[in-house]
Write a protein that holds these residues in place. Structure first.
Motif, PDB file in Angstrom:
ATOM      1  N   PRO A 112      44.007  54.086  51.928  1.00  0.00           N
ATOM      2  CA  PRO A 112      43.949  52.603  50.801  1.00  0.00           C
ATOM      3  C   PRO A 112      42.260  51.834  51.086  1.00  0.00           C
ATOM      4  O   PRO A 112      42.074  51.389  51.854  1.00  0.00           O
ATOM      5  N   LEU A 113      42.850  50.763  49.753  1.00  0.00           N
ATOM      6  CA  LEU A 113      41.133  49.980  49.834  1.00  0.00           C
ATOM      7  C   LEU A 113      41.941  49.382  50.259  1.00  0.00           C
ATOM      8  O   LEU A 113      43.074  48.745  50.242  1.00  0.00           O
ATOM      9  N   GLU A 114      40.925  48.137  51.239  1.00  0.00           N
ATOM     10  CA  GLU A 114      41.057  46.809  51.725  1.00  0.00           C
ATOM     11  C   GLU A 114      41.584  45.935  50.580  1.00  0.00           C
ATOM     12  O   GLU A 114      41.230  46.086  49.762  1.00  0.00           O
ATOM     13  N   THR A 115      42.521  45.368  50.719  1.00  0.00           N
ATOM     14  CA  THR A 115      42.440  44.350  50.397  1.00  0.00           C
ATOM     15  C   THR A 115      41.561  43.003  49.369  1.00  0.00           C
ATOM     16  O   THR A 115      41.203  43.596  48.228  1.00  0.00           O
ATOM     17  N   ALA A 116      40.017  43.202  50.265  1.00  0.00           N
ATOM     18  CA  ALA A 116      39.727  41.962  49.646  1.00  0.00           C
ATOM     19  C   ALA A 116      38.802  43.421  48.788  1.00  0.00           C
ATOM     20  O   ALA A 116      38.223  42.558  47.498  1.00  0.00           O
ATOM     21  N   VAL A 117      38.185  44.177  48.295  1.00  0.00           N
ATOM     22  CA  VAL A 117      37.759  45.186  47.702  1.00  0.00           C
ATOM     23  C   VAL A 117      38.460  45.398  46.393  1.00  0.00           C
ATOM     24  O   VAL A 117      38.238  45.644  45.287  1.00  0.00           O
ATOM     25  N   PHE A 118      39.687  45.454  46.852  1.00  0.00           N
ATOM     26  CA  PHE A 118      40.830  45.950  45.870  1.00  0.00           C
ATOM     27  C   PHE A 118      40.718  45.096  44.477  1.00  0.00           C
ATOM     28  O   PHE A 118      40.426  45.040  43.269  1.00  0.00           O
ATOM     29  N   ALA A 119      41.167  43.500  45.123  1.00  0.00           N
ATOM     30  CA  ALA A 119      40.399  41.979  44.478  1.00  0.00           C
ATOM     31  C   ALA A 119      38.878  42.495  43.033  1.00  0.00           C
ATOM     32  O   ALA A 119      39.053  42.232  42.287  1.00  0.00           O
ATOM     33  N   ARG A 120      38.137  43.006  44.050  1.00  0.00           N
ATOM     34  CA  ARG A 120      36.579  43.206  43.125  1.00  0.00           C
ATOM     35  C   ARG A 120      37.214  44.321  41.604  1.00  0.00           C
ATOM     36  O   ARG A 120      36.430  43.921  41.630  1.00  0.00           O
ATOM     37  N   VAL A 121      38.159  45.022  42.165  1.00  0.00           N
ATOM     38  CA  VAL A 121      37.724  45.954  40.992  1.00  0.00           C
ATOM     39  C   VAL A 121      38.861  45.908  40.432  1.00  0.00           C
ATOM     40  O   VAL A 121      38.473  45.927  39.255  1.00  0.00           O
ATOM     41  N   CYS A 122      39.327  45.126  40.398  1.00  0.00           N
ATOM     42  CA  CYS A 122      40.469  44.500  39.810  1.00  0.00           C
ATOM     43  C   CYS A 122      39.992  43.823  38.590  1.00  0.00           C
ATOM     44  O   CYS A 122      39.616  43.509  38.108  1.00  0.00           O
ATOM     45  N   TYR A 123      39.278  42.594  39.654  1.00  0.00           N
ATOM     46  CA  TYR A 123      38.356  41.682  38.714  1.00  0.00           C
ATOM     47  C   TYR A 123      37.559  42.329  37.682  1.00  0.00           C
ATOM     48  O   TYR A 123      37.591  42.020  36.869  1.00  0.00           O
ATOM     49  N   GLY A 124      36.604  43.398  38.151  1.00  0.00           N
ATOM     50  CA  GLY A 124      35.582  44.242  37.274  1.00  0.00           C
ATOM     51  C   GLY A 124      36.761  44.429  35.768  1.00  0.00           C
ATOM     52  O   GLY A 124      35.964  44.859  35.181  1.00  0.00           O
ATOM     53  N   LEU A 125      37.714  44.990  36.292  1.00  0.00           N
ATOM     54  CA  LEU A 125      38.331  45.841  35.225  1.00  0.00           C
ATOM     55  C   LEU A 125      38.679  44.838  34.209  1.00  0.00           C
ATOM     56  O   LEU A 125      38.418  45.326  33.025  1.00  0.00           O
ATOM     57  N   GLU A 126      38.713  43.467  34.150  1.00  0.00           N
ATOM     58  CA  GLU A 126      38.964  42.858  33.138  1.00  0.00           C
ATOM     59  C   GLU A 126      37.777  42.328  32.857  1.00  0.00           C
ATOM     60  O   GLU A 126      37.977  41.347  31.932  1.00  0.00           O
ATOM     61  N   LYS A 127      37.128  42.380  33.224  1.00  0.00           N
ATOM     62  CA  LYS A 127      35.689  41.884  32.799  1.00  0.00           C
ATOM     63  C   LYS A 127      34.605  42.931  32.320  1.00  0.00           C
ATOM     64  O   LYS A 127      33.104  42.378  31.896  1.00  0.00           O
ATOM     65  N   SER A 128      34.802  43.781  32.417  1.00  0.00           N
ATOM     66  CA  SER A 128      34.170  45.119  32.604  1.00  0.00           C
ATOM     67  C   SER A 128      33.860  45.355  30.852  1.00  0.00           C
ATOM     68  O   SER A 128      35.337  45.170  30.113  1.00  0.00           O
ATOM     69  N   PRO A 129      33.232  45.125  30.352  1.00  0.00           N
ATOM     70  CA  PRO A 129      32.944  45.502  28.799  1.00  0.00           C
ATOM     71  C   PRO A 129      33.369  46.781  28.231  1.00  0.00           C
ATOM     72  O   PRO A 129      33.846  46.998  27.019  1.00  0.00           O
ATOM     73  N   PHE A 130      33.406  47.962  28.903  1.00  0.00           N
ATOM     74  CA  PHE A 130      33.888  49.676  29.198  1.00  0.00           C
ATOM     75  C   PHE A 130      35.393  49.322  28.998  1.00  0.00           C
ATOM     76  O   PHE A 130      35.812  50.651  29.269  1.00  0.00           O
TER      77      PHE A 130
END
Length: 133
Positions: free
Chosen positions: A100-118
């Motif tokens: 599994p992804l580490e918690t801090a890396v996972f938080a970055r991935v989720c944050y990116g989902l919210e801000k990605s124009p794609f």
């Protein structure tokens, strides 16, 4: 054994029919939810010279044992997948369960989902409904 929960990762065949051994790392962004038990998954892609990337979430060697090159989350190719399909894929060996992804890396991935124009609206809505965010 593989469970469809947030932070889970797995390798899924993503190459052309002539290269069935090529797999990409995918991340489950949600626990399995709903009547048909689905999850939102996103893929990790390597940065390649002169090819455009989504800068919303970059990943680097050390962020996950499978990542050996500078990479990014390709939110454009996010998908809602049935948990049974993923678990069966691992069970029969078509997909490979990873750490599994580490918690801090996972938080970055989720944050990116919210801000990605794609990020497609339906994927963002699914994520927000599944996580309460």
């Amino acid at each position: 054994m593989f469970f469809v929960v947030k932070r889970a990762t797995l390798l899924i065949t993503s190459g052309p029919p002539t290269d069935l051994d090529r797999k990409h790392l995918f991340v489950c962004l949600t626990d399995a939810v709903g009547n048909v038990s689905e999850t939102l998954i996103v893929s990790v892609s390597s940065v390649k010279p002169r090819l455009p990337i989504d800068e919303s979430c970059r990943l680097f060697p050390g962020d996950h044992p499978f990542i050996k090159h500078d990479s990014f989350i390709d939110y454009r190719n996010a998908r809602i997948s049935k948990a049974d399909t993923l678990m069966n894929g691992v069970k029969v060996g078509v997909m490979v369960a990873m750490e599994p992804l580490e918690t801090a890396v996972f938080a970055r991935v989720c944050y990116g989902l919210e801000k990605s124009p794609f990020t497609a609206a339906k994927h963002l809505l699914f994520y927000r409904d599944a996580t309460g965010h």
